[in-house]
Design an enzyme around this catalytic site. Structure first.
Site, mmCIF file in Angstrom:
data_model
loop_
_atom_site.group_PDB
_atom_site.id
_atom_site.type_symbol
_atom_site.label_atom_id
_atom_site.label_comp_id
_atom_site.label_asym_id
_atom_site.label_seq_id
_atom_site.Cartn_x
_atom_site.Cartn_y
_atom_site.Cartn_z
ATOM 1 N N GLY A 11 0.901 -1.127 0.015
ATOM 2 C CA GLY A 11 -0.016 -0.029 0.030
ATOM 3 C C GLY A 11 0.930 1.170 -0.049
ATOM 4 N N ARG A 73 0.553 -5.029 -4.831
ATOM 5 C CA ARG A 73 0.605 -6.029 -3.865
ATOM 6 C C ARG A 73 0.964 -7.110 -4.418
ATOM 7 N NH1 ARG A 73 -0.652 -4.167 0.945
ATOM 8 N NH2 ARG A 73 -2.347 -2.512 1.267
ATOM 9 N N ASP A 104 5.833 -4.748 6.263
ATOM 10 C CA ASP A 104 6.159 -5.910 6.852
ATOM 11 C C ASP A 104 6.191 -7.208 5.761
ATOM 12 O OD1 ASP A 104 3.559 -5.647 7.485
ATOM 13 O OD2 ASP A 104 3.504 -7.645 8.692
ATOM 14 N N THR A 126 4.904 2.561 6.596
ATOM 15 C CA THR A 126 3.530 2.148 6.526
ATOM 16 C C THR A 126 2.685 3.273 7.417
ATOM 17 O OG1 THR A 126 1.783 0.714 7.480
ATOM 18 C CG2 THR A 126 3.948 0.517 8.675
ATOM 19 N N ASP A 128 0.685 2.483 9.347
ATOM 20 C CA ASP A 128 0.322 2.214 10.555
ATOM 21 C C ASP A 128 1.150 2.010 11.820
ATOM 22 O OD1 ASP A 128 -1.852 1.272 8.822
ATOM 23 O OD2 ASP A 128 -1.292 -0.954 8.521
ATOM 24 N N ASP A 130 3.425 -0.008 12.310
ATOM 25 C CA ASP A 130 3.505 -1.342 13.233
ATOM 26 C C ASP A 130 4.519 -2.165 12.929
ATOM 27 O OD1 ASP A 130 2.855 -1.865 10.914
ATOM 28 O OD2 ASP A 130 0.885 -3.049 11.367
ATOM 29 N N ARG A 172 -4.805 -1.396 10.548
ATOM 30 C CA ARG A 172 -4.836 -2.979 10.387
ATOM 31 C C ARG A 172 -4.921 -3.640 11.625
ATOM 32 N NH1 ARG A 172 -4.164 -5.504 5.531
ATOM 33 N NH2 ARG A 172 -2.796 -4.410 4.247
HETATM 34 O O1 F6P Z 1 -1.196 -0.821 5.753
HETATM 35 C C1 F6P Z 1 -1.555 0.231 5.236
HETATM 36 C C2 F6P Z 1 -3.099 0.001 5.119
HETATM 37 O O2 F6P Z 1 -3.493 1.594 4.685
HETATM 38 C C3 F6P Z 1 -3.990 -0.453 6.332
HETATM 39 O O3 F6P Z 1 -4.085 0.580 7.442
HETATM 40 C C4 F6P Z 1 -5.220 -0.597 5.665
HETATM 41 O O4 F6P Z 1 -5.966 -1.702 5.968
HETATM 42 C C5 F6P Z 1 -4.557 -1.188 4.167
HETATM 43 O O5 F6P Z 1 -3.527 -0.696 4.060
HETATM 44 C C6 F6P Z 1 -5.500 -1.032 3.099
HETATM 45 O O6 F6P Z 1 -5.129 -1.472 1.907
HETATM 46 P P1 F6P Z 1 -5.697 -1.181 0.267
HETATM 47 O O7 F6P Z 1 -5.039 -0.157 -0.217
HETATM 48 O O8 F6P Z 1 -5.093 -2.561 -0.330
HETATM 49 O O9 F6P Z 1 -7.183 -1.268 0.406
#
Ligand code: F6P
Length: 342
Positions: A11, A73, A104, A126, A128, A130, A172
């Site tokens: 992402g 991804r 990660d 990220t 997040d 984390d 997440r």
């Molecule tokens: O890991 C970053 C993040 O933005 C999370 O907070 C969220 O759940 C996810 O990616 C969303 O991913 P996508 O862009 O694939 O919907």
């Protein structure tokens, strides 16, 4: 002359372009190295989709959100044969070292590739916050700022209409964004995946506030919290990495809260707004420092390490640390937030 490849995977996240710029300028100007950008993350490495990066290619991108290289991804170990699927592109471009900017999942694949013999430097990314092994990640400050501004706006409309507003934020399985934005926005309750909750306790906070004459409440919910029992019946969808696609638990929390308290409750799911747009000044500086360090490590022949934050320093840390666990919000920080649940 050494050649450094750069890719962004997973992402996107505010600050990716600042890292790309940091790597490129440091590598070309300071080390007289060449930089090859790999498009669309691992997909481009498997497909041979590259672009040259030099000073001109990265001019003006510091302030831009997203990634000029694109991301995906896709993963060489899920969608290909690991190193074998990437070898052609690496050989054709004469890549001596690869800088991998990712979360990660991406760093786990990067580590495996480095074990298969490809020199790799990781840069943890990220919103997040984390990733283990680093004190913080770029993108987090921007996401918290955006979520906090949203909460500020929601307070004023909640107040005008005597409503409860549930604000769902990303993150997440960890509640960093929820906790930080909740503290900064003065939330009345914050639910995070790390801390089991009883919805009755949240309902009681809301009722108490109304009894005291504060007839609105803001409840921040991390997207990864368990829905209240009996409220969610849908199967969780997966993304290309195999991670759960989250989003929407706020609706379950809001529905149950409205039923329990009788107060009108609305939901705001902030979603990808938290990831888009220009990075905060903090993230621009952090991402620049990480990019510069990654170029230094690559040229010095290091491998299997990521550029990480330790206190005020940027240091090389084994990528194993990033893969060891997903870092949650420490109890004392959540406890600080909970002091203001009233
Ligand atoms: O890991 C970053 C993040 O933005 C999370 O907070 C969220 O759940 C996810 O990616 C969303 O991913 P996508 O862009 O694939 O919907």
């Amino acid at each position: 002359m050494s050649v450094i490849g750069v890719l962004t995977a997973g992402g996107d996240c505010p600050g990716l372009n600042a890292v790309i710029r940091g790597v490129t300028v440091r590598a070309t100007k300071t080390h007289d190295a060449e930089v090859v950008g790999i498009k669309n993350g691992w997909e481009g490495l498997m497909d041979g989709d590259t672009m040259p990066l030099d000073r001109d290619a990265v001019r003006g991108i510091l302030v831009r959100g997203g990634t000029i290289l694109g991301s995906s991804r896709m993963d060489p170990y899920v969608h290909g044969d690991g190193y074998a699927s990437c070898a052609k592109t690496i050989k054709r471009n004469g890549i001596d070292s690869l800088v991998v900017i990712g979360g990660d999942g991406t760093l786990r694949s990067a580590l495996r590739l480095s074990e298969e013999g490809l020199p790799i430097i990781g840069v943890p990314k990220t919103i997040d916050n984390d990733i283990n092994g680093t004190d913080t990640t770029f993108g987090f400050s921007t996401a918290v700022q955006i979520a906090t501004e949203a909460i500020d706006r929601l307070v004023s409309t909640a107040e005008s209409h005597n409503r409860v507003i549930v604000v769902e934020v990303m993150g997440r399985t960890k509640g960093w964004i929820a906790t930080y934005a909740g503290i900064a926005g003065g939330a009345d309750a914050i639910l995070i995946p790390e801390v089991p909750y009883q919805l009755e306790e949240i309902a009681e906070i809301v009722r108490r506030r109304h009894r005291r004459g504060q007839r609105y409440s803001i409840v921040v919910v991390g997207e990864g919290v368990e829905p209240p029992p009996g409220t969610a019946d849908q199967e969780v969808r997966k993304d290309a990495f195999g991670f759960d696609r989250l989003g929407g638990v706020g609706y379950h929390v809001a529905g149950a809260l409205e039923e329990m308290t009788g107060f009108e409750t609305r939901v705001s799911v902030l979603g990808h707004i938290q990831r888009g747009g220009t990075p905060s000044a903090f993230d621009r500086v952090l991402a620049t420092r990480l990019g510069v360090a990654a170029a230094d490590y690559a040229v010095a022949g290091q491998t299997g390490v990521m550029a990480a934050v330790r206190g005020l320093e940027i240091v090389p840390v084994p990528m194993e640390e990033a893969c060891a666990e997903i870092r949650g919000v420490p109890d004392d920080i959540y406890d600080t937030a909970a002091t203001f649940f009233e």
